[in-house]
Design an enzyme around this catalytic site. Sequence first.
Site: not given
Length: 407
Positions: A243, A141, A79, A76
Site C-alpha cells: 500500500k 485506495s 487502509k 493511506s
Amino acid sequence: MSVSRFLPLALAFLASAALAQAPVPQPEAPAPAAAPAAPTPEAPVPAQAKAWILMDDISGQVLAGENIDQPLEPASITKVMTSYVVAAEMAAGKITADDKVRISENAWRSGGAGTDGSYSALAINTEVKLDDVLHGLVIQSGNDAAIALAEHVAGSEAAFVDLMNRYAERLGMTGSHFENAHGLSAPGHVMTARDIAVLSRALISQFPEHYALYKIKEFTYNGIQQWNRNGLLWKDASVDGLKTGHTSAAGYCLAASAKRGDQRLISVVLGIDTTSRSEGFKLREEGNLALLNWGFRFFETHSVYEAGTRIADQRLWRGEVENIALGVAEPLRVTVPRGRYAELKPSMDVPKQLLAPIKKGQQIGTVRLSLDGKVVAERPLVALADVAEGGFFSRMNDDFWLWWEGE
C-alpha cells in the site's frame, strides 16, 4: 526457507546452576569446510525517509531499520488496517463479499470526488456489492470506499475505528492508534514502521485470499478504470503488495512485500518529505525496492524446530516417569546472513529441579539461538505431554535425592 530439520548443532548448556542436566540432540556430521562468508554490507537507507524497516515474513525478524518505533502519520497505509478488519469480520461470518454496501452521504462527501484524497467513484445513496467496494479500497485506495465499508461493518465509522484499535492491540501494534478508516490527517492518528510490518505479516498469513487483492493492477467500476497506486507492481514481478500513502503531513509512504522462492520480505518506508509528486513516488519506490533486493541478496531463512517436535529431555522429580520431553509450541524460524547458519549457537534455559505434576504445553524454559553473541531468535520450551505425580514410594525416593542434592 530451507527444508525443516533440527539445527545441525547440539544444544549448549549455559554455565549456570539453573540449567538442566538433560540429553540433547546430537549434531549432524559436519559439512565440508567452506570459505568464510563475506561481511554483510549495511542496508541501503531510503533517501529522505523519517522511518523505515525491513522484516522477514516467515521469522518476523527485523533485518534493518531506523526509527522503527516512532509514531508517524501513515496516510493511506491506514487502509491496510481497514482491510484487515474487513477480512477478519468476513472470516468470522459477520459479513460476506456479496453484501450490499450502502454509499451514505457521509461516505460520498467525506471521501468522494469533492475531497483532495483518492476515491472510488461510488455514487451517493446507491448499494454496491461489498467485494466491489473492497476492490476500490485496496486497488484505488478509495477514501469513500473506506468510510462505506466502515459504516457497513460497524454501523458507523467511529464504531469501526474502535474495532481497528482493538484488532491492533490484539496484534501487538503498541505504537499505533487510529482515528479514522481512511488515513487523512487527524490528531493522534499514527502508526509505526514496525507496526505496519507486523500488520502486513498478519494480513498475508491469516488472510491470503484477501491479500491477493493487493497485487491486482487495475480495476474498473462504474465505467471508470482505476489503477493500483503501488508502482512496484510494474517494476518487479516478485512484488505483490502492499500500500501507498501520501498527505502533506505524512509525506510519501509505501509498504511493500515481495516473494522470491520460499522467502518473503516486507519493507516499509515512511515520511519522505518532498514537494515534488514525481520525486516522492520515485524515492518511495526506489527506497523499498533497494531494501527488498538487499534483504533477498544477503539473508536466508531456516526452519529450525517444528512445533511439537522433541528438542530435549528434562529430568523430572516426583513424577510417574523420570524424564519429560521438551519442545516448542510454535515453529522456530530464524533469518541469518547467507552462509552463516552453521555458526548459530543454541542454548537452553531450564530449571535444575522440575517437579511433577506437569501439564502438556506448560512452559518449562526457553530455547535461544545466538549469532556473534546476540540472540537472534528464541521460543518458550514447553512440555510435550502430561505427567502425573508418581506413587508414594517413588515420590519419597525422589524427595530423598532432592534433599541430598540440596545439601
